[in-house]
Design a protein around this motif. Structure first.
Motif, PDB file in Angstrom:
ATOM      1  N   GLU A  69       0.830  -1.208   0.000  1.00  0.00           N
ATOM      2  CA  GLU A  69       0.000   0.000   0.000  1.00  0.00           C
ATOM      3  C   GLU A  69       0.861   1.253   0.000  1.00  0.00           C
ATOM      4  O   GLU A  69       0.570   2.210  -0.714  1.00  0.00           O
ATOM      5  N   THR A 102       1.075   4.041  -3.037  1.00  0.00           N
ATOM      6  CA  THR A 102       0.823   5.441  -2.740  1.00  0.00           C
ATOM      7  C   THR A 102       1.969   6.307  -3.260  1.00  0.00           C
ATOM      8  O   THR A 102       1.751   7.379  -3.826  1.00  0.00           O
ATOM      9  N   GLN A 161       1.879   9.282  -6.501  1.00  0.00           N
ATOM     10  CA  GLN A 161       2.133  10.695  -6.180  1.00  0.00           C
ATOM     11  C   GLN A 161       3.132  11.319  -7.088  1.00  0.00           C
ATOM     12  O   GLN A 161       3.819  11.113  -7.831  1.00  0.00           O
TER      13      GLN A 161
END
Length: 170
Positions: free
Chosen positions: A162, A166, A170
């Motif tokens: 996870e 992420t 970004q």
């Protein structure tokens, strides 16, 4: 001496009042149950006419959901497909969703997520193992005898994936 007792009693009352303001930590198992169960032996009876040389494919998944105030359902889903190692024909397919209801209070955020994702599945998995062994045995095969699972490591890997996903978005 009486004054000393009164002073210490008063300080204990203040300590008890501040303890009451903190949420009480509560964790209890309310119920363990089988949510879904399946056994298939698509190549029976031919599968019994050859030596049993199993090749095991195992899939393991956990889910959790809040079902009430401080009440959570955790489900460990175990799917095992056993094939003949030489012919690759399916000997049997077994699937169990072992569930439990847990009352949890005073745990929040990351700690609650960890409890639901690692600790609760560790409680449920032995029941799922026993259920699978029983089903496989009733199907005419030797017990599957699944090895214990480290749900702590699985949870850590999930959190790492996870975090990586992420970072890449970004």
């Amino acid at each position: 001496m009486a004054e000393d007792n009164n002073q210490s009693a008063g300080s204990n009352t203040q300590g008890a009042a501040s303890d009451q303001q903190k949420p009480q930590l509560q964790f209890s198992l309310q119920r363990i149950y089988v949510k879904d169960i399946s056994f298939e032996s698509p190549n029976a009876p031919q599968v019994f006419q050859q030596p049993f040389k199993p090749k095991v494919g195992l899939d393991l998944n956990t889910t959790s959901s809040q079902v009430g105030e401080g009440l959570y359902e955790v489900v460990v889903k175990v799917t095992a497909q056993v094939s003949h190692s030489e012919t690759n024909n399916t000997s049997f397919l077994v699937e169990v969703e072992q569930a439990g209801m847990f009352r949890i209070a005073g745990i929040e955020g990351e700690q609650l997520e960890h409890t639901l994702g690692a600790f609760c599945p560790n409680v449920l998995f032995p029941y799922a193992r026993e259920c699978i062994d029983n089903l496989v045995n009733r199907g005419g095969f030797p017990p599957l005898m699944l090895a214990p699972v480290n749900f702590e490591a699985m949870y850590a890997q999930k959190k790492q994936r996870e975090a990586q996903s992420t970072e890449t978005t970004q």
